[in-house]
Scaffold this active site. Structure first.
Site, PDB file in Angstrom:
ATOM      1  N   SER A  47       1.268  -1.161  -0.165  1.00 14.99           N
ATOM      2  CA  SER A  47       0.383   0.328   0.232  1.00 14.99           C
ATOM      3  C   SER A  47       1.230   1.449   0.492  1.00 14.99           C
ATOM      4  O   SER A  47       1.744   1.072   0.766  1.00 14.99           O
ATOM      5  CB  SER A  47      -0.609  -0.252   1.296  1.00 14.99           C
ATOM      6  N   HIS A 101      -1.626  -1.322  -3.822  1.00 11.54           N
ATOM      7  CA  HIS A 101      -2.308  -1.001  -3.343  1.00 11.54           C
ATOM      8  C   HIS A 101      -2.290   0.962  -3.457  1.00 11.54           C
ATOM      9  O   HIS A 101      -1.733   1.338  -2.448  1.00 11.54           O
ATOM     10  CB  HIS A 101      -2.643  -1.910  -1.703  1.00 11.54           C
ATOM     11  N   ASP A 143      -4.679   3.314  -1.633  1.00 11.22           N
ATOM     12  CA  ASP A 143      -5.632   3.884   0.100  1.00 11.22           C
ATOM     13  C   ASP A 143      -6.291   4.850  -0.308  1.00 11.22           C
ATOM     14  O   ASP A 143      -5.937   6.156   0.125  1.00 11.22           O
ATOM     15  CB  ASP A 143      -5.307   3.485   1.080  1.00 11.22           C
ATOM     16  N   MET A 193      -9.161   7.399   0.200  1.00 11.96           N
ATOM     17  CA  MET A 193      -9.953   7.816   1.644  1.00 11.96           C
ATOM     18  C   MET A 193     -10.501   9.371   1.542  1.00 11.96           C
ATOM     19  O   MET A 193      -9.497  10.235   0.978  1.00 11.96           O
ATOM     20  CB  MET A 193      -9.290   7.871   2.432  1.00 11.96           C
ATOM     21  N   HIS A 227      -8.464   1.431  -3.465  1.00 19.10           N
ATOM     22  CA  HIS A 227      -9.094   0.842  -2.344  1.00 19.10           C
ATOM     23  C   HIS A 227     -10.409   1.755  -2.063  1.00 19.10           C
ATOM     24  O   HIS A 227      -9.286   2.678  -1.665  1.00 19.10           O
ATOM     25  CB  HIS A 227      -8.729  -0.219  -1.201  1.00 19.10           C
ATOM     26  N   MET A 242     -12.405   4.000  -0.164  1.00 19.98           N
ATOM     27  CA  MET A 242     -12.814   4.230   1.409  1.00 19.98           C
ATOM     28  C   MET A 242     -13.366   5.611   1.217  1.00 19.98           C
ATOM     29  O   MET A 242     -12.720   6.786   1.777  1.00 19.98           O
ATOM     30  CB  MET A 242     -12.074   4.152   2.633  1.00 19.98           C
ATOM     31  N   MET A 264     -11.486  -6.623   5.148  1.00 26.80           N
ATOM     32  CA  MET A 264     -10.294  -5.403   6.147  1.00 26.80           C
ATOM     33  C   MET A 264      -9.419  -6.008   8.266  1.00 26.80           C
ATOM     34  O   MET A 264     -11.007  -6.564   8.448  1.00 26.80           O
ATOM     35  CB  MET A 264     -11.009  -3.827   6.538  1.00 26.80           C
ATOM     36  N   GLY A 295      -8.722   3.961   8.149  1.00 28.70           N
ATOM     37  CA  GLY A 295      -8.788   4.661   7.570  1.00 28.70           C
ATOM     38  C   GLY A 295      -7.329   5.606   8.274  1.00 28.70           C
ATOM     39  O   GLY A 295      -6.682   6.507   7.970  1.00 28.70           O
ATOM     40  N   ASP A 349      -6.317  -6.853   4.065  1.00 27.52           N
ATOM     41  CA  ASP A 349      -5.849  -5.661   4.582  1.00 27.52           C
ATOM     42  C   ASP A 349      -5.897  -4.770   5.430  1.00 27.52           C
ATOM     43  O   ASP A 349      -7.036  -4.861   5.987  1.00 27.52           O
ATOM     44  CB  ASP A 349      -6.913  -5.000   3.238  1.00 27.52           C
TER      45      ASP A 349
HETATM   46  C1  DX5 Z   1      -6.470   1.398   6.116  1.00 28.63           C
HETATM   47  C2  DX5 Z   1      -5.837   1.098   5.048  1.00 28.63           C
HETATM   48  C3  DX5 Z   1      -5.034  -0.702   4.897  1.00 28.63           C
HETATM   49  C4  DX5 Z   1      -3.432   0.504   5.420  1.00 28.63           C
HETATM   50  C5  DX5 Z   1      -2.682  -0.947   5.700  1.00 28.63           C
HETATM   51  O1  DX5 Z   1      -7.422   1.609   6.057  1.00 28.63           O
HETATM   52  O2  DX5 Z   1      -7.072   0.562   3.612  1.00 28.63           O
HETATM   53  O3  DX5 Z   1      -4.678  -0.195   3.156  1.00 28.63           O
HETATM   54  O4  DX5 Z   1      -3.283   1.324   4.963  1.00 28.63           O
HETATM   55  O5  DX5 Z   1      -1.049  -0.272   6.212  1.00 28.63           O
HETATM   56  P1  DX5 Z   1      -1.019  -2.007   6.735  1.00 28.63           P
HETATM   57  O6  DX5 Z   1      -0.427  -2.677   5.722  1.00 28.63           O
HETATM   58  O7  DX5 Z   1       0.478  -0.697   7.350  1.00 28.63           O
HETATM   59  O8  DX5 Z   1      -2.229  -2.149   8.121  1.00 28.63           O
HETATM   60 ZN    ZN Z   2      -6.828  -0.623   1.289  1.00 24.14          ZN
END
Ligand code: DX5
Ligand code: ZN
Length: 223
Positions: free
Chosen positions: A10, A35, A37, A39, A68, A70, A141, A146, A179
């Protein structure tokens, strides 16, 4: 479940001032997916990255871009991520109605990408049932979405196994991704539960040598 474990670092955990090097590290490491992320500060408290970053990294890497989302309004955002070059677009089941979820999956497929649907840790896995025949991937998850660097939520492997069972009972050919808090101490447990792909943020980018991480995690998982 003998397929080689897919590894998706990620970039939320990467050095934002040197994203090009982050991509090179992932490729040198033999990672499979990037990946991303996304948000929006509404579906989850944090605000991170979006379409411009996907568009910027698309021409720079041959790796699969795994977005991903969110976000609270995925149906409006999905076309933009498809245009930017995402290969997989995953939205959260908690952010849509059942009808919107079907529409989102169809829109992702019409855009030529694979559709993922994600469940937060407290969301009932049975809510996934109506989508088993059309979605390409379920993202389980193992932390509350977050932030990166959180601890793996105990019992997440049972949820992975439950998704596997649901897919098997419906004959659905889906991938299962996990994840959150995945690293050397947790990868074997989720691999044994039947996961196809692991996301790793801090375990990859905060490692002494990220290039060694995917092979080490696959070895720990036995695939
Ligand atoms: C959290 C994300 C994850 C996170 C993973 O909301 O969706 O992808 O960034 O990071 P680690 O592997 O450090 O938990
Ligand atoms: Zn993620």
């Amino acid at each position: 479940m003998s397929k080689e474990l897919l590894v998706a670092p990620s970039i939320l955990s990467a050095d934002f001032l040197d994203m090009g090097r982050a991509l090179s590290l992932m490729e040198e490491a033999g990672a499979d997916w990037v990946h991303v992320d996304v948000m929006d500060g509404h579906f989850v408290p944090n605000i991170t990255m979006g379409v411009p970053l996907v568009a910027a990294i698309r021409p720079q890497t041959p790796l699969v871009i795994d977005a991903h989302l969110m976000v609270s309004n995925p149906c409006r955002q999905i076309p933009w991520f498809l245009d930017a070059g995402a290969d997989i677009v995953t939205f959260h089941i908690e952010a849509v109605s059942e009808g919107e979820a079907h529409d989102a999956i169809a829109a992702i497929h019409e855009g030529g990408a694979r559709a993922g649907i994600s469940v937060k840790p407290k969301t009932d896995i049975s809510l996934l049932a109506p989508f088993m025949g059309e979605v390409d991937m379920v993202l389980v998850m193992s932390v509350e979405p977050g932030f990166s660097g959180q601890s793996f939520i105990e019992g997440s492997e049972e949820r992975i196994a439950a998704v596997r069972e649901m897919a098997a009972s419906t004959g659905a050919d889906i991938m299962v991704q996990v994840d959150g808090g995945i690293g050397g101490a947790t990868v074997a447990r989720v691999a044994d539960a039947g996961v196809d792909c692991i996301v790793c943020g801090n375990a990859f980018f905060k490692a002494d040598d990220p290039r060694a991480v995917p092979a080490a995690l696959r070895a720990a998982a036995g695939r």
